[in-house]
Enzyme design. Structure first.
Site, PDB file in Angstrom:
ATOM      1  N   ARG A   1       0.817  -1.212   0.000  1.00 10.02           N
ATOM      2  CA  ARG A   1       0.000   0.000   0.000  1.00 10.02           C
ATOM      3  C   ARG A   1       0.849   1.259   0.000  1.00 10.02           C
ATOM      4  O   ARG A   1       2.047   1.226   0.237  1.00 10.02           O
ATOM      5  CB  ARG A   1      -0.857   0.032   1.277  1.00 10.02           C
ATOM      6  CG  ARG A   1      -2.129  -0.755   1.208  1.00 10.02           C
ATOM      7  CD  ARG A   1      -3.141  -0.180   2.209  1.00 10.02           C
ATOM      8  NE  ARG A   1      -2.661  -0.194   3.584  1.00 10.02           N
ATOM      9  CZ  ARG A   1      -2.684   0.872   4.387  1.00 10.02           C
ATOM     10  NH1 ARG A   1      -3.129   2.047   3.949  1.00 10.02           N
ATOM     11  NH2 ARG A   1      -2.253   0.782   5.642  1.00 10.02           N
ATOM     12  N   HIS A   2       0.159   2.380  -0.181  1.00 13.34           N
ATOM     13  CA  HIS A   2       0.749   3.710   0.002  1.00 13.34           C
ATOM     14  C   HIS A   2       0.010   4.346   1.174  1.00 13.34           C
ATOM     15  O   HIS A   2      -1.205   4.199   1.292  1.00 13.34           O
ATOM     16  CB  HIS A   2       0.545   4.531  -1.269  1.00 13.34           C
ATOM     17  CG  HIS A   2       1.320   5.817  -1.301  1.00 13.34           C
ATOM     18  ND1 HIS A   2       0.993   6.909  -0.527  1.00 13.34           N
ATOM     19  CD2 HIS A   2       2.413   6.175  -2.015  1.00 13.34           C
ATOM     20  CE1 HIS A   2       1.854   7.891  -0.769  1.00 13.34           C
ATOM     21  NE2 HIS A   2       2.724   7.479  -1.669  1.00 13.34           N
ATOM     22  N   SER A   3       0.750   5.048   2.026  1.00 12.05           N
ATOM     23  CA  SER A   3       0.108   5.596   3.224  1.00 12.05           C
ATOM     24  C   SER A   3      -0.799   6.783   2.911  1.00 12.05           C
ATOM     25  O   SER A   3      -1.665   7.120   3.707  1.00 12.05           O
ATOM     26  CB  SER A   3       1.176   6.035   4.221  1.00 12.05           C
ATOM     27  OG  SER A   3       2.009   7.005   3.613  1.00 12.05           O
TER      28      SER A   3
END
Lengths: 397, 397
Positions: free
Chosen positions: B239-241
């Site tokens: 994921r990307h934060s």
């Protein structure tokens, strides 16, 4: 047009002092590249769309005062002007700025600026000295040239994700956006190489950097591995495919990393562990054998490490000259004495306490700046930039 | 001293043509930096210890013909000479080479070259125009300055490993050695900035790049996150934060990645999935809400994706302009049409079929080289380098 003393955060004495960079880029890859150029002393004029600005102004995480801390970290020190590239008056300003710029940086999809009359072909005809820098997902050529890409797309397509993570585990992305950042770093080199070439030839250049190509260029071990074994390497956790021990290991109260691939360092590690006999064991007697038998070696090492806490081993390993370190989280890293001593993370002026990493290049002992320059509000430097565009001011900083 | 036609793999027309780089570095960070300089057109003279050479000549993986494919990928195109830095005759040659070099690159531990009379202070006094480039684990200053570091050590200490991997999972290192490569890329920019400065001032510089600092500089999202939340971010898989959906997703027959963080791209994705209603669901109605509810969003997306294979969705997503891609392994990446079209991985001349990535910088449409120049055997260019050192030849390429 400025007071003789350089203002706080000025890089007027940086190596790129005097170079003017016109920055039409958005989000990360382009802005990180122009952040580097700014930190090296260039003046960066950030051209943003009116009202909204660079979309990263609205990206998470948002600071308590409502601004994007993400945007702040990457755009400190730039000068902002809002210009509508389709508006005639604004385009005249932009054309003036292009005429005064040494470098223009953009990361639109290939073709977008051509349609606006701002492509390389059009501009280089009028401005042969301009270095025109284009970062894109897949480059200015090839079948994917018009496709958009974001970080995770190039991390996935390049094979980088195929070698990151644990065997049999779920897909894993490197926690930072190295898909963007690698392209930014290569572009920073590409731009400067073009400026050095211009000093010789008088001519600018079109610099084309693709995030996809840049990610492939980082596969320093995996591509040779495929060549030698005929099989694509998979993820191997925290290990290195060509050295052992070179991994994260569990000690009494947590993990540490140890990098002792050479015979010399392996012997020093064995001595620290009180396992001098380790180097005599035939299965660990060469670098290649240690790699082949890495799992057995790890078990033996962790058996010893379990008897003492991480801090004990790090002290011993440091004294023995064996490269090792703690698995820091970001907060612990920020308190590290080396980070403090070098000043790697100065506060941003007006940033309500936010710190950001410097561009990590120290020139001739000149320390990193004690403070990073302020983050521009959208269109904050309009008047000064208009004067500069019109030739009424010789510099912006 | 050469035929007028540039030999295969020559970079005589590259932007750094005419610059001479004296390379005393070993293993990865320094050699990768000088590989970039070579690819950009500079002449790189690789000074190696007699008999053994750069220790990376013996690193895994080893090709069928017995040479290190790892070494080959990074050192193609350099000129090799074996010199004993402690031998008087060899030192005279080295001193001549220093006098002729624009740039010297080294990655010894700070202090090692000082003891040999080859430190920056000694050399800059005699050669004020020399750009002296030092890559080290922790930099030329600070309490850790004399400590050695390898890639995994700075990936661990910087916090990079703390944000890479899966929640609760084992420690995970980025599969490529970005600890070394980031330092190399920053140094390539640092060297060129010093050359541009020299063009203005006539003076060289000492460029100090630390692998540790360079790794911290890549934490573009994690440091702002800590500032905003007060807590160190942890690993979050693929994921990307700060964006969602921006992750790897399971489809009918495997995984793909999708990056559709903006409202616009999210709507396009919903349309491709045949779930137009997705954008009306309040928990997914803004970028921030999609990030907050990423797990629920992923479940909804994967429910749809499960109904068709990866290839189906990639075709649909491409047509809709949604950034997406396959999770390629290295072999699949090497067969990718875009990689082939751009020529990102040319064969190495004399490399028995080995291919290696180019430095991914295209200048003014000049394609990547069709072939990479040969890998030097240890001391292969001794005679030519001695003539160059003595001033009997004006160039090596």
């Amino acid at each position: 047009m400025q007071a003789p003393a350089a203002p706080a955060g000025s890089q007027q004495d940086g190596p790129l002092a005097g170079f003017v960079v016109l920055d039409l880029s958005r989000v990360l890859s382009g802005p990180y590249c122009t952040m580097m150029l700014r930190d090296l002393g260039a003046t960066v004029i950030k051209v943003e769309q009116p009202l909204v600005g660079d979309e990263a102004r609205h990206f998470l995480p948002i600071a308590p005062d409502g601004r994007s801390a993400y945007f702040a970290a990457i755009n400190r020190g730039k000068k902002s002007i809002a210009l509508d590239l389709k508006d005639e008056t604004d385009r005249r300003v932009l054309d003036q700025l292009i005429a005064r710029a040494d470098v223009m940086v953009e990361n639109f999809r290939p073709g977008v600026l051509d349609k606006l009359g701002l492509g390389h072909a059009a501009l280089s005809a009028r401005h042969p000295r301009l270095v025109y820098a284009s970062i894109s997902g897949f480059g200015q050529t090839g079948p994917y040239r018009t496709r958009a890409a974001y970080d995770v797309v190039v991390q996935a397509m390049s094979g980088m994700m195929s070698i990151t993570g644990h065997p049999g585990g779920a897909p894993t992305r490197t926690g930072s956006s190295i898909g963007d950042l690698a392209a930014a770093m290569f572009m920073c080199s590409g731009i400067q190489s073009a400026l050095l070439q211009r000093a010789r030839t008088g001519l600018g250049a079109h610099v084309d950097v693709a995030m996809f190509d840049a990610q492939i260029a980082l596969l320093e071990g995996a591509i040779p591995e495929l060549f030698c074994s005929g099989a694509s390497p998979g993820p191997i956790g925290a290990r290195h495919s060509g050295a052992a021990p070179f991994d994260a290991f569990r000690a009494g109260d947590g993990h540490l990393v140890i990098a002792a691939g050479s015979d010399h360092l392996f012997a020093a590690l064995a001595s620290v562990l009180g396992s001098a006999g380790l180097t005599d064991m035939p299965q660990f007697s060469t670098r290649a054998l240690r790699v082949a038998n890495h799992a057995e070696l790890k078990a033996v090492i962790e058996q010893r490490l379990a008897q003492q806490p991480v801090a004990h081993w790090l002290g011993q390993l440091e004294r023995a000259g064996v490269p090792a370190g703690p698995l820091n989280d970001v907060a612990t890293m920020m308190r590290d004495p080396q980070v403090a001593s070098r000043g790697v993370l100065p506060p941003i002026e007006g940033g309500a306490g936010q710190r950001a990493p410097v561009t990590p290049i120290v020139l001739s002992g000149r320390p990193y700046p004690a403070q990073l320059p302020p983050v521009p509000a959208l269109d904050a430097h309009r008047e000064a930039i208009l004067r500069f565009a019109a030739g009424e001011a010789t510099a912006l900083d």
